[in-house]
Scaffold this motif. Structure first.
Motif, PDB file in Angstrom:
ATOM      1  N   VAL A 150      15.319 -22.832  24.154  1.00 56.21           N
ATOM      2  CA  VAL A 150      14.300 -23.458  24.920  1.00 56.21           C
ATOM      3  C   VAL A 150      14.528 -23.640  26.502  1.00 56.21           C
ATOM      4  CG1 VAL A 150      12.227 -24.946  25.351  1.00 56.21           C
ATOM      5  CG2 VAL A 150      13.134 -24.470  22.915  1.00 56.21           C
ATOM      6  N   ALA A 151      15.503 -24.535  26.541  1.00 53.01           N
ATOM      7  CA  ALA A 151      15.953 -24.735  27.959  1.00 53.01           C
ATOM      8  C   ALA A 151      16.682 -23.415  28.701  1.00 53.01           C
ATOM      9  CB  ALA A 151      16.742 -25.924  28.295  1.00 53.01           C
ATOM     10  N   LEU A 152      17.581 -22.717  28.014  1.00 59.12           N
ATOM     11  CA  LEU A 152      18.392 -21.871  28.343  1.00 59.12           C
ATOM     12  C   LEU A 152      17.335 -20.783  28.915  1.00 59.12           C
ATOM     13  CD1 LEU A 152      21.258 -20.856  28.775  1.00 59.12           C
ATOM     14  CD2 LEU A 152      21.070 -19.600  26.693  1.00 59.12           C
ATOM     15  N   THR A 153      16.431 -20.322  28.207  1.00 62.03           N
ATOM     16  CA  THR A 153      15.494 -19.198  28.328  1.00 62.03           C
ATOM     17  C   THR A 153      14.770 -19.546  29.576  1.00 62.03           C
ATOM     18  OG1 THR A 153      13.921 -19.807  26.613  1.00 62.03           O
ATOM     19  CG2 THR A 153      15.579 -17.993  26.347  1.00 62.03           C
ATOM     20  N   ARG A 154      14.441 -20.617  30.013  1.00 56.60           N
ATOM     21  CA  ARG A 154      13.713 -21.124  31.133  1.00 56.60           C
ATOM     22  C   ARG A 154      14.693 -21.324  32.338  1.00 56.60           C
ATOM     23  NH1 ARG A 154      10.817 -22.482  27.093  1.00 56.60           N
ATOM     24  NH2 ARG A 154       8.623 -23.012  27.389  1.00 56.60           N
ATOM     25  N   ASN A 155      16.034 -20.734  32.091  1.00 58.08           N
ATOM     26  CA  ASN A 155      17.061 -21.013  33.218  1.00 58.08           C
ATOM     27  C   ASN A 155      17.257 -19.308  33.631  1.00 58.08           C
ATOM     28  OD1 ASN A 155      18.482 -24.012  34.156  1.00 58.08           O
ATOM     29  ND2 ASN A 155      16.841 -23.776  32.656  1.00 58.08           N
ATOM     30  N   VAL A 156      17.848 -18.632  32.688  1.00 60.05           N
ATOM     31  CA  VAL A 156      18.458 -17.363  32.968  1.00 60.05           C
ATOM     32  C   VAL A 156      17.526 -16.348  32.482  1.00 60.05           C
ATOM     33  CG1 VAL A 156      20.642 -18.662  32.935  1.00 60.05           C
ATOM     34  CG2 VAL A 156      19.833 -17.343  30.597  1.00 60.05           C
ATOM     35  N   SER A 157      17.837 -15.031  32.516  1.00 56.65           N
ATOM     36  CA  SER A 157      17.013 -13.902  32.166  1.00 56.65           C
ATOM     37  C   SER A 157      17.303 -14.008  30.587  1.00 56.65           C
ATOM     38  CB  SER A 157      17.576 -12.687  32.700  1.00 56.65           C
ATOM     39  OG  SER A 157      18.645 -12.134  32.266  1.00 56.65           O
ATOM     40  N   LEU A 158      16.363 -13.353  29.924  1.00 55.88           N
ATOM     41  CA  LEU A 158      16.069 -13.413  28.384  1.00 55.88           C
ATOM     42  C   LEU A 158      17.290 -12.416  27.768  1.00 55.88           C
ATOM     43  CD1 LEU A 158      14.594 -14.022  25.885  1.00 55.88           C
ATOM     44  CD2 LEU A 158      13.232 -11.818  26.146  1.00 55.88           C
ATOM     45  N   LYS A 159      17.639 -11.464  28.464  1.00 61.02           N
ATOM     46  CA  LYS A 159      18.835 -10.632  27.844  1.00 61.02           C
ATOM     47  C   LYS A 159      20.085 -11.456  28.019  1.00 61.02           C
ATOM     48  CE  LYS A 159      16.985  -5.737  28.087  1.00 61.02           C
ATOM     49  NZ  LYS A 159      15.872  -6.282  27.952  1.00 61.02           N
ATOM     50  N   ASN A 160      20.351 -12.252  29.254  1.00 52.03           N
ATOM     51  CA  ASN A 160      21.534 -12.905  29.340  1.00 52.03           C
ATOM     52  C   ASN A 160      21.393 -14.153  28.603  1.00 52.03           C
ATOM     53  OD1 ASN A 160      23.170 -11.564  31.336  1.00 52.03           O
ATOM     54  ND2 ASN A 160      21.658 -12.267  33.073  1.00 52.03           N
ATOM     55  N   ALA A 161      20.280 -14.695  28.339  1.00 56.33           N
ATOM     56  CA  ALA A 161      20.285 -15.879  27.241  1.00 56.33           C
ATOM     57  C   ALA A 161      20.481 -15.221  25.964  1.00 56.33           C
ATOM     58  CB  ALA A 161      18.895 -16.514  27.519  1.00 56.33           C
TER      59      ALA A 161
END
Length: 263
Positions: A150-161
């Motif tokens: 949840v937090a990660l996909t609000r910081n980095v692009s979806l593919k990178n996350a």
């Protein structure tokens, strides 16, 4: 009196800056239930602290945070209600960091994995040692890091996350900067200086404007574009009526430092 080793989160206040330091170094600062509660209590206390300007989240030992305490979790094998409650409590803490009225800066060294990486992603800003590494590694033990996602996909692009989430592989501090998880990566011996520079830059600004701005940024994120602009316009108009804006504009025109009073 408790010794520092007995306190799970060390709190040190210097003027208007609060530093919270994770203090389970021998366990790589894993987020046990008690650690979650200690952090939650600290951030609950920040809500009504009108003199607070910045929170720095740091850690002792070789790692920033290794995520949830897997050893403790294993003692509750098969207890779905326990796990729901545990992850809900962790989610509440992360939302309290986002909801903290002042900027929260992660000071990251060593490794930040799983819920530890989630902590970094939940902070408003992050400065890392260039030797730091980041991963959401639950997948390596068969557990998809759903709440860190949840937090990660609000910081980095979806593919990178998603790559991080399904491979569990570490990324470097430089990659974390490139992907937007971290603001700056600096040599280890410059980490404190870099954090202090960021703190000083924030403290020099209007405390009222910073508080208004943090709340506004997160609230508008979930709005459709027209609603976001309507909301932002109202917030900015109200901000214009404050004494700090009058002082700031006068100081700019008079070519002198502004004396903000937080009004």
């Amino acid at each position: 009196m408790q010794e520092p080793s007995d306190v799970l989160v060390l709190a040190e206040r210097h003027g208007d800056v609060l530093t919270l330091t994770l203090n389970r170094p021998d366990q790589f600062n894993a987020l046990s239930e008690a650690m979650l509660d200690a952090l939650q209590a600290q951030f609950d206390g920040c809500r009504d602290d009108t003199g607070l300007r910045v929170v720095v989240l740091a850690a002792r030992g070789r790692a920033f945070c290794a995520g949830h305490d897997l050893k403790q979790m294993r003692t509750h094998e098969g207890d779905a209600d326990y796990y729901r409650d545990l992850f809900a409590r962790c989610g509440r803490l992360m939302q309290s960091i986002v909801g903290c009225p002042v900027p929260v800066i992660a000071r990251v060294h060593g490794t930040a994995t799983a819920a530890g990486c989630q902590l970094v992603a939940s902070c408003d800003l992050a400065v890392a040692a260039d030797t730091a590494r980041f991963a959401v590694s639950g997948i390596n033990v068969g557990l998809f890091c759903s709440t860190p996602a949840v937090a990660l996909t609000r910081n980095v692009s979806l593919k990178n996350a998603f790559e991080m989430l399904v491979t569990g592989q570490f990324i470097s501090a430089a990659q974390a900067v490139e992907r937007g998880l971290v603001n700056h990566a600096v040599p280890d011996d410059q980490l404190d200086q870099a954090v202090s520079g960021l703190v000083d830059a924030i403290v020099a600004k209007s405390p009222l404007a910073v508080r208004i701005g943090k709340a506004m940024v997160y609230r508008q994120l979930g709005m459709p574009l027209p609603q976001a602009y309507e909301y932002a316009a109202g917030v900015m108009a109200e901000n214009m009526l404050t004494d700090d804006v009058s002082e700031g504009i006068d100081a700019f025109m008079q070519k002198r430092p502004a004396q903000f009073r937080g009004k």
